[in-house]
Design a protein around this motif. Sequence first.
Motif, PDB file in Angstrom:
ATOM      1  N   THR A 325       0.754  -1.144   0.004  1.00 31.01           N
ATOM      2  CA  THR A 325       0.044  -0.028   0.136  1.00 31.01           C
ATOM      3  C   THR A 325       0.815   1.067   0.061  1.00 31.01           C
ATOM      4  OG1 THR A 325      -1.591  -1.256   1.245  1.00 31.01           O
ATOM      5  CG2 THR A 325      -1.978   1.221   1.101  1.00 31.01           C
ATOM      6  N   GLY A 405      -7.104  -3.743   3.434  1.00 29.63           N
ATOM      7  CA  GLY A 405      -6.189  -4.663   4.142  1.00 29.63           C
ATOM      8  C   GLY A 405      -6.831  -6.080   4.885  1.00 29.63           C
ATOM      9  N   GLU A 406      -8.115  -5.939   4.901  1.00 27.64           N
ATOM     10  CA  GLU A 406      -8.890  -6.923   5.409  1.00 27.64           C
ATOM     11  C   GLU A 406     -10.138  -6.584   5.240  1.00 27.64           C
ATOM     12  OE1 GLU A 406      -8.628  -7.224   9.869  1.00 27.64           O
ATOM     13  OE2 GLU A 406      -7.515  -5.284   9.654  1.00 27.64           O
ATOM     14  N   PRO A 407     -11.132  -7.494   5.511  1.00 23.65           N
ATOM     15  CA  PRO A 407     -12.480  -7.088   5.286  1.00 23.65           C
ATOM     16  C   PRO A 407     -13.040  -6.061   6.332  1.00 23.65           C
ATOM     17  CG  PRO A 407     -12.515  -9.574   5.434  1.00 23.65           C
ATOM     18  CD  PRO A 407     -11.034  -8.813   5.690  1.00 23.65           C
ATOM     19  N   ASP A 429     -14.024   0.545   0.214  1.00 23.76           N
ATOM     20  CA  ASP A 429     -13.483  -0.596   0.771  1.00 23.76           C
ATOM     21  C   ASP A 429     -12.646  -1.169  -0.515  1.00 23.76           C
ATOM     22  OD1 ASP A 429     -12.779  -2.841   1.724  1.00 23.76           O
ATOM     23  OD2 ASP A 429     -14.995  -3.661   2.227  1.00 23.76           O
ATOM     24  N   THR A 430     -11.299  -1.042  -0.366  1.00 27.26           N
ATOM     25  CA  THR A 430     -10.529  -1.557  -1.892  1.00 27.26           C
ATOM     26  C   THR A 430      -9.936  -2.867  -1.341  1.00 27.26           C
ATOM     27  OG1 THR A 430      -8.609  -0.347  -0.848  1.00 27.26           O
ATOM     28  CG2 THR A 430      -9.965   0.903  -2.052  1.00 27.26           C
ATOM     29  N   TRP A 431     -10.219  -4.014  -1.950  1.00 28.71           N
ATOM     30  CA  TRP A 431      -9.713  -5.315  -2.214  1.00 28.71           C
ATOM     31  C   TRP A 431      -8.546  -5.252  -2.975  1.00 28.71           C
ATOM     32  CZ3 TRP A 431      -8.412  -9.018  -5.413  1.00 28.71           C
ATOM     33  CH2 TRP A 431      -7.938 -10.179  -4.936  1.00 28.71           C
ATOM     34  N   TRP A 432      -7.438  -5.578  -2.549  1.00 32.06           N
ATOM     35  CA  TRP A 432      -6.412  -5.939  -3.647  1.00 32.06           C
ATOM     36  C   TRP A 432      -5.310  -6.585  -2.895  1.00 32.06           C
ATOM     37  CZ3 TRP A 432      -1.798  -2.466  -3.593  1.00 32.06           C
ATOM     38  CH2 TRP A 432      -1.732  -1.762  -2.708  1.00 32.06           C
ATOM     39  N   GLN A 433      -4.137  -6.944  -3.337  1.00 23.02           N
ATOM     40  CA  GLN A 433      -3.031  -7.677  -2.830  1.00 23.02           C
ATOM     41  C   GLN A 433      -1.844  -7.135  -3.093  1.00 23.02           C
ATOM     42  OE1 GLN A 433      -4.224 -11.600  -4.906  1.00 23.02           O
ATOM     43  NE2 GLN A 433      -4.704 -12.072  -2.662  1.00 23.02           N
ATOM     44  N   THR A 434      -0.678  -7.639  -2.401  1.00 16.44           N
ATOM     45  CA  THR A 434       0.646  -7.432  -2.885  1.00 16.44           C
ATOM     46  C   THR A 434       0.860  -7.688  -4.517  1.00 16.44           C
ATOM     47  OG1 THR A 434       1.490  -7.717  -0.825  1.00 16.44           O
ATOM     48  CG2 THR A 434       3.029  -7.855  -2.381  1.00 16.44           C
ATOM     49  N   ASP A 519      -8.276 -16.030  -1.915  1.00 19.92           N
ATOM     50  CA  ASP A 519      -9.311 -15.630  -0.932  1.00 19.92           C
ATOM     51  C   ASP A 519     -10.589 -16.252  -1.240  1.00 19.92           C
ATOM     52  OD1 ASP A 519      -7.690 -13.571   0.182  1.00 19.92           O
ATOM     53  OD2 ASP A 519      -8.832 -11.990   0.108  1.00 19.92           O
ATOM     54  N   ARG A 534      -9.323 -16.089   3.872  1.00 23.28           N
ATOM     55  CA  ARG A 534      -8.079 -16.685   3.200  1.00 23.28           C
ATOM     56  C   ARG A 534      -8.509 -17.957   2.996  1.00 23.28           C
ATOM     57  NH1 ARG A 534      -4.225 -13.658   0.351  1.00 23.28           N
ATOM     58  NH2 ARG A 534      -3.112 -15.802   0.582  1.00 23.28           N
ATOM     59  N   ARG A 545      -0.086  -9.378   6.622  1.00 22.72           N
ATOM     60  CA  ARG A 545      -0.167 -10.776   6.144  1.00 22.72           C
ATOM     61  C   ARG A 545       0.832 -11.492   6.915  1.00 22.72           C
ATOM     62  NH1 ARG A 545      -0.746 -11.369  -0.312  1.00 22.72           N
ATOM     63  NH2 ARG A 545       0.076 -13.385  -0.551  1.00 22.72           N
TER      64      ARG A 545
END
Length: 666
Positions: A325, A405-407, A429-434, A519, A534, A545
């Motif tokens: 982030t 980062g999490e729900p 609410d942004t969902w994403w990952q490294t 996920d 997860r 994480r």
Amino acid sequence: MSDTIDSTSGAIDSILVEKRVFDPVPEVVKGAAISGMQAYQALADEARSDPEGFWARMAHEQLVWHKPFTRVLDESDAPFYRWFDDGELNVSENCLDVHLRNGNADKTAIIFEADDGAIQRVSFRELHARVCRIANALKSLGYGKGDRAILYMPMSIEAIASMQACARLGIVHSVVFGGFSTKSLHQRIVDVQADLVITADEQMRGGRAIPLKAAVDMALTEDGTDHVRHVVVYRRSGGEVAWNAGRDVWLHEITDGQSDQCEPVPVGAEHPLFILYTSGSTGKPKGVQHSSGGYLLWAKLTSQWVFDARPDDVFWCTADVGWVTGHTYITYGTMAAGLTQIVFEGIPTYPDSGRFWDMIQRHKVSIFYTAPTAIRSLIKAASTDPKVHPSNYDLGSLRILGSVGEPINPEAWVWYHQNVGGGRCPVIDTWWQTETGGHILTPLPGATPLKPGSCTLPLPGISVDVVDETGASLPDGRGGFLVITRPWPAMIRTVWGDPDRYVNSYFPPEMKGAYLAGDSAQRDEDGYYWIMGRTDDVLSVSGHRLGGTEIESTLVAHERVAEAAIVGRPDAVTGEAVVAFVVLKGDLPDEAQAPAVADELRRWVASEVGPIAKPREIWFGNAMPKTRSGKIMRRLLRIVAEGQEITQDTSTLENPDVLKQFKGAY
Ligand code: WT7
């Protein structure tokens, strides 16, 4: 692949304590980058009907190229996708020089607030000059394109400038979060074969100085670090440090007298910009490798779309640059978008839990992006100490709130919306990952109706689905594996040094070419996505994480430990808490000995992995619950950790009585 997707159908209902849908606020919709659902649909349709044309248009419009690309997406070696690969550009030029050329040289780029409240402002011109001086200094030490630098630094202008300086020269950086220990640092130095380490004497957090240089010194005494020629040290606190003459240099000394101009080095669009380690389902963290062109394109586009970046905005992302982030939404995307940003060194609870609200008020922050765990801890603080409740502060400057980062549980969502946003600001609410490099599933502030607890819809250009273990698409309302079905420019390119692991982790054959996120999720009747958790044994503690397996192998490496199992227990503030089940070599410790043994193991994990991985609780037993094939049943241990009765069928256990022996945690 995991077998732990319990029947999640109906789970949305239990999440939905707040059934209201929040329509976009007219003031935010007006003039938004993507304004209204029709505009969203139009972009999404354009991307779907002509993906190559869409991405080519975006890449031409958004980025400055030294050599224009002629190929958009090369799928010939899938899943090793290549984007814009015959084009050349420089990331740092796209983040800084562009603003000097378009009349924004004197605009504030960063407002830095130190732990103790001291403030430093730098304009784009000044930041550009700092980056150039660092780049020139690194060049004069002999570093250049393709070399690898490990950064182990506090949140600071210097950390961001060092990342940018690496990008300017084509040096591949890997930032190690300052909360990780010597051992993790060492592991990463070896894995990237670092040529250079950039660190600081100490970092200041919550009024305390925490040594960084000392950890680097220790890591470099270990094997496999011979590549490292220099350790560049930023003097932050003035604290005492050991000095290795010839290897160690002060940042202020090597930059002193350097020119404030440094030609950006053009690199191929696929040149690795950075490697960032993240936990997976084995003991060894994965080095997620990102590209230059595709990554920056998506980082910049999502900054504009999702935060609706406007010229007068003051943007504050509270993440550390040690996490993705902080890469995408501090150092790269938001900087390329020309936003004025707050960079904060300290912690939300110092000098008190009103720090965030106080800073939003003083700096007139308009876009605030933080993690659910921070919100939950501040809700708790405000409930016990009314003085730190957001209602005591003027937060009228805010227009957009973000979460990552999490729900985010609907209770926290609604509190954030009401008490921080005054009911006027959309909660994004942004969902994403490294691995995804930038946002994937997220509302758009000027378009998407919001449902608390849902990260809503995929961005234009992104195709996602929920599938079963054979890769078959599931109907709405059924829980399954979240997959991204088409490549996107900011996707992970490989696991550094381990291409097989890249393929096995993210593109297992049963997913038939789709990217497996790890996920579980479900889609509702409006096409909205709900993330359930997860599907591997990765834990999320305060939005960080952590690999359960990594902590397990660390515990087993302790001389007293025979076996260990880690589970995540739901926690109201941190999301999950690390709970360890341990079988010692020799006898079970009695009640008098157990606390000391538990403390010893905790200190061990803190020193080997980092304080964030320390088990909250340790349970001792004589044996682990295992299946007949010898697999530890972590699902059952999770129930024990939650203090609940085991009502499930335990007949697959080789030794059903084994669960009774875990009594009380330390
Ligand atoms: C994992 C990725 C994304 C940058 C920070 C974390 C979880 C992330 C959300 C969200 C539900 C989320 C997922 C994901 N996650 N954002 N908005 N809602 N879950 O990056 O360390 O790579 O972790 O964080 O489980 O897989 P990361």
